[in-house]
Enzyme design. Structure first.
Site, mmCIF file in Angstrom:
data_model
loop_
_atom_site.group_PDB
_atom_site.id
_atom_site.type_symbol
_atom_site.label_atom_id
_atom_site.label_comp_id
_atom_site.label_asym_id
_atom_site.label_seq_id
_atom_site.Cartn_x
_atom_site.Cartn_y
_atom_site.Cartn_z
ATOM 1 N N ASP A 189 82.170 45.175 11.635
ATOM 2 C CA ASP A 189 83.398 45.353 10.852
ATOM 3 C C ASP A 189 83.053 45.928 9.478
ATOM 4 O OD1 ASP A 189 82.267 43.121 9.705
ATOM 5 O OD2 ASP A 189 84.069 41.866 9.824
ATOM 6 N N SER A 190 81.759 46.139 9.221
ATOM 7 C CA SER A 190 81.341 46.890 8.031
ATOM 8 C C SER A 190 81.926 48.301 8.074
ATOM 9 C CB SER A 190 79.812 46.946 7.937
ATOM 10 O OG SER A 190 79.237 47.333 9.171
ATOM 11 N N ASP A 217 82.085 43.508 16.963
ATOM 12 C CA ASP A 217 82.192 42.525 15.883
ATOM 13 C C ASP A 217 83.638 42.041 15.796
ATOM 14 O OD1 ASP A 217 81.079 41.040 13.884
ATOM 15 O OD2 ASP A 217 81.046 42.662 12.399
ATOM 16 N N LYS A 219 80.270 39.414 18.465
ATOM 17 C CA LYS A 219 79.656 38.644 17.372
ATOM 18 C C LYS A 219 80.767 38.054 16.524
ATOM 19 C CE LYS A 219 77.892 40.671 13.510
ATOM 20 N NZ LYS A 219 78.715 40.006 12.473
ATOM 21 N N GLU A 230 81.398 35.359 12.898
ATOM 22 C CA GLU A 230 80.746 34.749 11.736
ATOM 23 C C GLU A 230 81.015 33.254 11.652
ATOM 24 O OE1 GLU A 230 81.651 36.847 8.099
ATOM 25 O OE2 GLU A 230 81.083 38.791 8.953
ATOM 26 N N GLU A 236 71.795 36.301 8.138
ATOM 27 C CA GLU A 236 71.945 37.320 7.070
ATOM 28 C C GLU A 236 71.726 36.709 5.687
ATOM 29 O OE1 GLU A 236 75.529 39.688 7.115
ATOM 30 O OE2 GLU A 236 75.050 40.586 5.156
HETATM 31 O O1 KIV Z 1 79.746 44.276 10.159
HETATM 32 C C1 KIV Z 1 78.525 44.311 10.079
HETATM 33 O O2 KIV Z 1 77.890 45.374 10.030
HETATM 34 C C2 KIV Z 1 77.844 43.035 10.031
HETATM 35 C C3 KIV Z 1 76.490 43.038 9.398
HETATM 36 C C4 KIV Z 1 76.637 42.970 7.930
HETATM 37 C C5 KIV Z 1 75.686 41.927 9.908
HETATM 38 O O3 KIV Z 1 78.390 42.052 10.411
#
Ligand code: KIV
Length: 284
Positions: A47-48, A86, A116, A118, A185
């Site tokens: 989600d970056s 994500d 993934k 968090e 992280e």
């Molecule tokens: O969204 C992403 O790229 C991430 C990384 C910062 C681990 O979750």
């Protein structure tokens, strides 16, 4: 020749053999092609993308729809990589049912290999529920950008003995809930090493040191494309921002001076003899 798609068992075998896993984010088709060609085992459609592609200040505004579109493009570009979707903020916070429904969307729409999410202790029932639905989950603990508001910004976690214990508690909760891998992280290497030596599942790091089963970086950092800030743990392997800007400046200058486009090199001329016919036709 089509390459075989990498599975979770291939990644477990790498851990067993002590081979390090290379993991990178990608958000689009061409970058995913480059990552697969470079030998990346895993790709995270993080989600970056909110910051790296859409220019938001953080990851919180990112939606499921945005994540799915980018996952689909990456899947097409890297059919042999282990692709991780994500789960964006708001896609798993409300309930276990919401988490399962959205994880299922990632598999159905984009054919990802895992999702993934968090958090540790506080999301263990979500991890359990998605795992029970038959979907690979990767946990993500330590500096968790979606909750950076609560963490007081993008700050390293676990730097004191007491907070390090909280990170370890999260790691144990993630594994206990059935996650297949763990991403740590922004945590000191001493703490990551302890987690790695304690857990059975593969442990990967982004800014959490070398003592683990592999590394993740954000592609926009690695290639020097993201301009807003550079965390301490980032190694820039090239500077595409400069390469691209220099190329664009040259183009601007050649358009203005008339050097581009050279008529012989960059044009489609009329078929031999057609120009005279054309001129006569226009005289009528
Ligand atoms: O969204 C992403 O790229 C991430 C990384 C910062 C681990 O979750």
């Amino acid at each position: 020749m089509a390459r075989k798609r990498r599975s979770i068992y291939d990644l477990y075998q790498m851990k067993e053999k002590g081979e390090k896993i290379a993991w990178l984010t990608s958000y689009d088709f061409p970058t995913a092609q480059f990552a697969q060609e470079a030998g990346m085992e895993m790709i995270l459609v993080g989600d970056s993308l909110g910051m790296c592609v859409y220019g938001y200040d953080g990851t919180v505004p990112v939606t499921m729809e945005q994540c799915l579109v980018h996952c689909e493009a990456v899947r097409r570009g890297a059919p042999a990589c282990f692709v991780v979707g994500d789960m964006p903020f708001g896609s798993y916070q409300s309930s276990d049912e919401q988490a399962v429904d959205n994880a299922v969307r990632f598999l159905k729409a984009a054919d990802v290999d895992a999702v993934k999410l968090e958090g540790g202790v506080r999301v263990s029932s979500r991890i359990q529920a998605i795992t029970d639905a038959g979907i690979n989950v990767i946990g993500h603990i330590g500096l968790t950008p979606q909750s950076s508001g609560q963490l007081g910004g993008h700050k390293a976690q676990g730097r004191t003995a007491e907070t390090a214990k909280l990170v370890v508690d999260d790691a144990l909760a993630v594994q206990g809930a059935g996650a297949r891998m763990l991403l740590v992280e922004g945590v000191p290497p001493e703490v990551t090493r302890y987690i790695w030596e304690t857990l059975d599942i593969p442990v990967l790091s982004i800014g959490a040191g070398p003592h683990c089963d592999g590394q993740l970086l954000i592609v926009s950092d690695l290639i020097g494309q993201f301009q807003a800030f550079t965390p301490k743990f980032v190694k820039k392997y090239c500077n595409v921002a400069k390469v691209i800007t220099d190329a664009m400046k040259e183009y601007v200058s050649e358009v203005k001076s008339g050097v581009f486009p050279d008529e012989d090199k960059y044009c489609y001329h009329m078929i031999h003899g057609e120009e005279d016919k054309f001129k006569k036709l226009m005289e009528k």
